[in-house]
Scaffold this active site. Structure first.
Site: not given
Ligand code: CP3
Length: 356
Positions: A34, A38, A47, A84, A160
């Site tokens: 990540r 944000r 975004r 994602d 999910y």
């Molecule tokens: O920089 C990076 O790591 C690359 C992009 C990336 C994202 N999600 C962007 C993202 C990667 C590799 C992921 C993987 C991901 N997504 C996982 C596995 C890794 C982990 O964190 O356990 C999972 C379970 C998800 C599913 C997911 N996506 C959830 C549960 C959420 C909401 C929770 C949160 O952190 O907001 C997301 C949203 C998400 N994916 C965001 C980002 C940057 C935040 C979204 C936003 O900008 O509001």
């Protein structure tokens, strides 16, 4: 794991890839799960321009831009494609929404008929946008920066899809798998096939390495772990090794604890992402006979706290992993509250080593 490298291999130019050829580097390569997100003001700005989170993921110019942002700031050794794990169910036709403050929402899969409605043949247009992001990135990234492609592991993605949202204990998916193992197997098989095509497309578009995120691997007892975590992951890893020899695959079976070594030996991953709870002495010793690259595992909350405790823990990890094929990372993703200057401190501590 160590394999002969052809002369066109980018390995010599990209430090991130060198541990996979058996070379222990000091300082180790570093990237952070990540790392785009944000906590960075420039991410929040892009975004907002994109509209929603999925629009950001599906707009190659903007997805490439947010991937590059942490590379510009910190010069990480690897970039991870901005996308994602839930793009896979979205592309299969189970529409995904990201609601501010609530995380992802999906129309939950309840029955075999819901699974039958998913369409693996329809994924191409959306996947194509992700592949375009990868292509742009390979052109725009510094030559020395490796590019990591990724997908969610079938088990974690299925949790999910079945729950319809994130959950504490993944109960809906675990119950589905117990009550209708054949239906759950069909869903898993579909996710294996689609993930193979998705990862393969990312490699063809320019990804140097792959990571499989199994965030909820820790919620299963051993027999279920074997069936829903190990077996599908092994099939994906085997397909990648066959189609793309030399492209390392890192597994991240979060929470697998005592089963992590079993996961490594049975899935054939080239690297193991260790979560926050894995003691560094285990990272240093448990996988030694497997010749697997170890990645991890600083607590993301210590990165929020910063200060002397951060520096001391980084030094401890570096010391224990000294001389090993190791990649520095967190034990889970960066959280939004992280001060960007603490990330700069972390990179400096790792690059300056324990002598700093
Ligand atoms: O920089 C990076 O790591 C690359 C992009 C990336 C994202 N999600 C962007 C993202 C990667 C590799 C992921 C993987 C991901 N997504 C996982 C596995 C890794 C982990 O964190 O356990 C999972 C379970 C998800 C599913 C997911 N996506 C959830 C549960 C959420 C909401 C929770 C949160 O952190 O907001 C997301 C949203 C998400 N994916 C965001 C980002 C940057 C935040 C979204 C936003 O900008 O509001």
């Amino acid at each position: 794991m160590s394999r002969s490298l052809d002369k066109s291999s980018p390995i010599a130019r990209r430090r991130f890839l060198q541990p996979f050829a058996g070379t222990a580097l000091a300082p180790p390569p570093i990237w952070l799960m990540r790392q785009a997100g944000r906590y960075l003001p420039e991410y929040r700005e892009t975004r907002a321009k994109a509209g929603g989170f999925l629009d950001l993921c599906y707009t190659p110019a903007l997805a490439a831009e947010v991937t590059l942002q942490p590379i510009r700031r910190y010069g990480f050794d690897a970039a991870i494609l901005f996308a994602d794990i839930l793009l896979v169910p979205d592309a299969l036709g189970q529409s995904v929404r990201f609601v501010e403050g609530e995380g992802p929402l999906l129309d939950p899969i309840r029955t075999a008929a819901d699974i039958a409605r998913l369409s693996p043949d329809a994924t191409r247009p959306k996947f194509g946008l992700v592949f375009e992001t990868v292509q742009r990135l390979r052109q725009d990234l510094p030559d020395e920066t490796a590019l990591i492609g990724f997908c969610g592991a079938p088990w974690t993605v299925a949790t999910y899809m079945i729950e319809g949202r994130g959950s504490k204990d993944q109960a809906a998916a675990r119950l589905f798998a117990y009550r209708d193992p054949d239906g759950f197997q069909r869903l898993t098989d579909m996710l294996v096939e689609v993930s193979i095509e998705y990862l393969s497309g990312q490699v063809q578009a320019g990804a140097d390495a792959l990571q499989i995120f199994d965030t909820w691997a820790g919620s299963l007892p051993d027999d279920q772990f074997e069936q829903w975590v190990i077996d599908p992951t092994r099939r994906i890893v085997e397909a990648m090794h066959e189609r793309h020899p030399g492209v390392p695959v890192v597994g991240f079976p979060r929470g697998a604890q005592g089963s992590a070594l079993w996961y490594v030996t049975e899935t054939g991953v080239d690297g193991i992402g260790c979560d926050t709870a894995t003691p560094p002495y285990m990272m240093a010793e448990a996988f030694e006979d497997e010749k697997v690259v170890v990645q991890g595992n600083l607590d993301p909350l210590l990165l929020v706290a910063g200060g002397d405790a951060l520096k001391a823990r980084v030094e401890e990890i570096l010391e224990l992993m000294d001389g090993k094929a190791f990649i520095f990372n967190l034990g889970h993703g960066i959280v939004p509250e992280t001060p960007p200057e603490h990330v700069a401190d972390l990179v400096r501590y790792v690059r300056e080593g324990s002598a700093a």
